[in-house]
Write a protein that holds these residues in place. Structure first.
Motif, PDB file in Angstrom:
ATOM      1  N   GLY A  70     -10.454   3.282  -7.485  1.00 50.00           N
ATOM      2  CA  GLY A  70     -10.347   2.791  -6.895  1.00 50.00           C
ATOM      3  C   GLY A  70     -11.011   2.162  -5.178  1.00 50.00           C
ATOM      4  N   LEU A  71      -8.905   3.303  -4.799  1.00 48.92           N
ATOM      5  CA  LEU A  71      -9.456   3.552  -3.119  1.00 48.92           C
ATOM      6  C   LEU A  71     -10.568   4.789  -2.524  1.00 48.92           C
ATOM      7  N   HIS A  72     -10.902   5.460  -4.005  1.00 52.62           N
ATOM      8  CA  HIS A  72     -12.341   6.270  -3.277  1.00 52.62           C
ATOM      9  C   HIS A  72     -13.310   5.095  -2.759  1.00 52.62           C
ATOM     10  N   HIS A  73     -13.769   4.658  -3.807  1.00 52.41           N
ATOM     11  CA  HIS A  73     -14.529   3.579  -3.692  1.00 52.41           C
ATOM     12  C   HIS A  73     -14.644   2.415  -2.081  1.00 52.41           C
ATOM     13  N   LEU A  74     -13.391   1.897  -2.263  1.00 51.86           N
ATOM     14  CA  LEU A  74     -13.411   1.221  -1.145  1.00 51.86           C
ATOM     15  C   LEU A  74     -13.331   2.519   0.010  1.00 51.86           C
ATOM     16  N   SER A  75     -13.069   3.821   0.176  1.00 53.99           N
ATOM     17  CA  SER A  75     -12.713   3.691   1.334  1.00 53.99           C
ATOM     18  C   SER A  75     -13.928   4.661   1.656  1.00 53.99           C
ATOM     19  N   THR A  76     -14.897   4.800   0.724  1.00 55.43           N
ATOM     20  CA  THR A  76     -16.574   5.282   1.287  1.00 55.43           C
ATOM     21  C   THR A  76     -17.575   4.010   1.212  1.00 55.43           C
ATOM     22  N   GLN A  77     -17.195   2.819   0.960  1.00 58.20           N
ATOM     23  CA  GLN A  77     -17.557   1.719   1.566  1.00 58.20           C
ATOM     24  C   GLN A  77     -18.178   0.742   0.881  1.00 58.20           C
ATOM     25  N   VAL A  78     -18.578   1.802  -0.383  1.00 55.45           N
ATOM     26  CA  VAL A  78     -19.685   1.623  -1.420  1.00 55.45           C
ATOM     27  C   VAL A  78     -19.320   0.132  -2.412  1.00 55.45           C
ATOM     28  N   VAL A  79     -18.267  -0.943  -2.121  1.00 54.65           N
ATOM     29  CA  VAL A  79     -17.373  -2.085  -2.077  1.00 54.65           C
ATOM     30  C   VAL A  79     -16.716  -1.885  -1.304  1.00 54.65           C
ATOM     31  N   SER A  80     -16.768  -3.946  -0.972  1.00 57.47           N
ATOM     32  CA  SER A  80     -15.434  -4.623  -0.305  1.00 57.47           C
ATOM     33  C   SER A  80     -14.183  -5.016  -1.456  1.00 57.47           C
ATOM     34  N   LEU A  81     -13.261  -5.063  -1.087  1.00 60.13           N
ATOM     35  CA  LEU A  81     -11.795  -5.719  -2.229  1.00 60.13           C
ATOM     36  C   LEU A  81     -12.081  -6.309  -3.091  1.00 60.13           C
ATOM     37  N   ASN A  82     -12.592  -8.247  -2.492  1.00 56.79           N
ATOM     38  CA  ASN A  82     -13.341  -8.631  -3.274  1.00 56.79           C
ATOM     39  C   ASN A  82     -14.132  -8.544  -3.979  1.00 56.79           C
ATOM     40  N   GLU A  83     -15.360  -7.292  -3.803  1.00 55.20           N
ATOM     41  CA  GLU A  83     -16.335  -7.213  -4.697  1.00 55.20           C
ATOM     42  C   GLU A  83     -15.863  -6.452  -6.161  1.00 55.20           C
ATOM     43  N   LEU A  84     -14.605  -5.207  -5.527  1.00 59.76           N
ATOM     44  CA  LEU A  84     -13.891  -4.568  -6.591  1.00 59.76           C
ATOM     45  C   LEU A  84     -13.186  -5.223  -7.601  1.00 59.76           C
ATOM     46  N   LEU A  85     -13.149  -6.508  -6.744  1.00 57.25           N
ATOM     47  CA  LEU A  85     -11.655  -7.262  -8.311  1.00 57.25           C
ATOM     48  C   LEU A  85     -12.537  -8.047  -8.844  1.00 57.25           C
ATOM     49  N   GLU A  86     -13.491  -8.787  -7.789  1.00 55.92           N
ATOM     50  CA  GLU A  86     -14.203  -9.592  -9.280  1.00 55.92           C
ATOM     51  C   GLU A  86     -15.586  -8.944 -10.220  1.00 55.92           C
TER      52      GLU A  86
END
Length: 446
Positions: A349-365
């Motif tokens: 999760g942190l890797h994808h958030l750090s590379t801005q592939v997804v936002s936190l809300n998008e990741l959770l949804e």
């Protein structure tokens, strides 16, 4: 007529360096020593570190992320707070460091020993290291898959090699072909051969194996008369994925009984004890032992037992800061709720958030969908479950239940080894919300 000079602008400190892998390792090691010695084993928060270093929490977060360049004085202050002297090998320019850090992010398997994203869980690392310094030691590391067992083992072995000149070898028993488990002789000869090869010794099975004697005796004699006699330094023999033997009870009983006998040999006080004291054993496994073993012949009730816990909120916040996540606390709380603190799931999760592939809300949804960042991992878990109809049926019962359920112990242990459930005797429930949501959908359509 005199002309006054315009005031000079204040000299700005040059920014542009980032901790190198070596510098990060030194700083982490010093912090962990201080945690153990000065802070009762409790990890430092950013506020604790700020008070100790006189650097702001934001500056510390930048340093620890190893992504945002800082000035040399900042690193010197940080190092000095832990009685370290900053050297040129402890930092690098920002462009080189960014590339290096990205290369160290692996989203499956063991983290590299020098990874900046390894999470220390004190006092576990120090206990493992200190225990293996003792002659004839036996350390057992247990946790479900992808909880960091192999990474912990590799770091401990590296430390023993570099600081104590120990010889170390780690062997995954999952590397053994199915044919190796056909009978005890074949398995023990494979075991001798693979360990010998890993230690850089020639194979001498023909010389030391005599079928007039039993297989366990032959294997023991091979180590006593050849391996331990040939090598002067202490040897740490780490066996990873020992669960692979549990499915072969006819082999497991003799093999594990032999390992327990080796552990006892170093304590006999006879002429051979000193030889066996050179050997230190590490057994790494994912589940409770579900093969019947005599209590006095089992290595699983001897030595030191280590159980790796899930990550805490403080662990995840610290990791989020290393990844350069701006809203670290909010992100950490959301990921902890989703993943239950599973280190692998948190890292993904942190890797994808750090590379801005997804936002936190998008990741959770999208987390439990076929388009989410966990899609491949979840599909692999489902395919693995489908190989074992009895396990799949049991897990379906668990994820569809409104509360924790009871289950036959062997089924519970096998599901736990895959990281799918957590057990609070005798009740079982999914290990995290991500797995509950995904498998509720997946198992009602299969």
């Amino acid at each position: 007529m005199s002309h006054s000079q315009p005031p000079r602008p204040p000299v700005k400190r040059k920014r542009g360096i980032i901790l190198s892998t070596r510098g990060w390792q030194r700083l982490q090691a010093a912090e962990q020593r201080s945690v153990t010695q000065d802070n009762f084993g409790k990890s430092y928060t950013l506020q604790d570190l700020s008070e100790r270093t006189a650097l702001s929490p934001n500056t510390l977060a930048r340093v620890r992320s190893r992504k945002v360049a800082v000035d040399q004085q900042t690193l010197e202050n940080y190092f000095r707070a832990f009685d370290l002297l900053l050297t040129p090998d402890d930092y690098t320019d920002s462009e080189t460091a960014t590339l290096s850090n990205r290369q160290h992010i692996l989203l499956s398997g063991q983290l590299p020993v020098d990874s900046p994203f390894y999470v220390y869980r004190p006092p576990i690392e120090n206990i493992c290291y200190e225990s293996l310094l003792k002659p004839g030691a036996l350390v057992r590391i247990r946790a479900p898959r992808q909880m960091g067992k192999t990474s912990l083992t590799a770091r401990t072995l590296t430390q023993l090699r570099e600081q104590q000149q120990f010889l170390t070898t780690i062997t995954s028993l999952q590397l053994a072909d199915a044919s190796v488990f056909q009978d005890l002789k074949r398995f023990l000869q494979w075991f001798c051969a693979i360990v010998t090869q890993n230690l850089g010794l020639p194979n001498q099975l023909d010389r030391y194996w005599d079928d007039l004697f039993g297989n366990s005796y032959n294997c023991t004699n091979y180590f006593e008369s050849y391996v331990l006699a040939e090598i002067n330094a202490p040897i740490v023999l780490a066996l990873d994925e020992v669960d692979a033997v549990f499915d072969h009870p006819e082999i497991a009983t003799d093999f594990f009984g032999m390992l327990r006998a080796w552990y006892e040999k170093s304590r006999y006080g006879d002429a051979k004890s000193e030889l066996w004291q050179k050997l230190r054993l590490v057994l790494v496994h994912s589940t409770e032992v579900y093969v019947p073993l005599n209590l006095n012949q089992s290595p699983f009730n001897a030595g030191l037992a280590i159980e790796l816990p899930t990550l805490t909120l403080e662990n995840v916040i610290d990791l989020a800061q290393r990844y350069g996540i701006e809203q670290a606390e909010e992100t950490a709380a959301a990921l902890l709720n989703l993943t239950g603190g599973n280190p692998y799931l948190v890292q993904v999760g942190l890797h994808h958030l750090s590379t801005q592939v997804v936002s936190l809300n998008e990741l959770l949804e999208s987390a439990a969908t076929s388009d989410g960042v966990y899609a491949n991992h979840l599909r692999n878990l489902l395919w693995d479950l489908q190989k074992y109809p009895e396990l799949m049926s049991a897990f379906k019962r668990i994820v569809l239940a409104d509360s924790a359920v009871e289950l036959e112990p062997i089924l519970a242990f096998k599901l736990q080894s895959k990281g799918l459930v957590k057990i609070k005797d005798p009740m079982i429930q999914p290990s995290c919300q991500l797995y509950r949501t995904y498998f509720q959908q997946a198992l009602t359509t299969t």
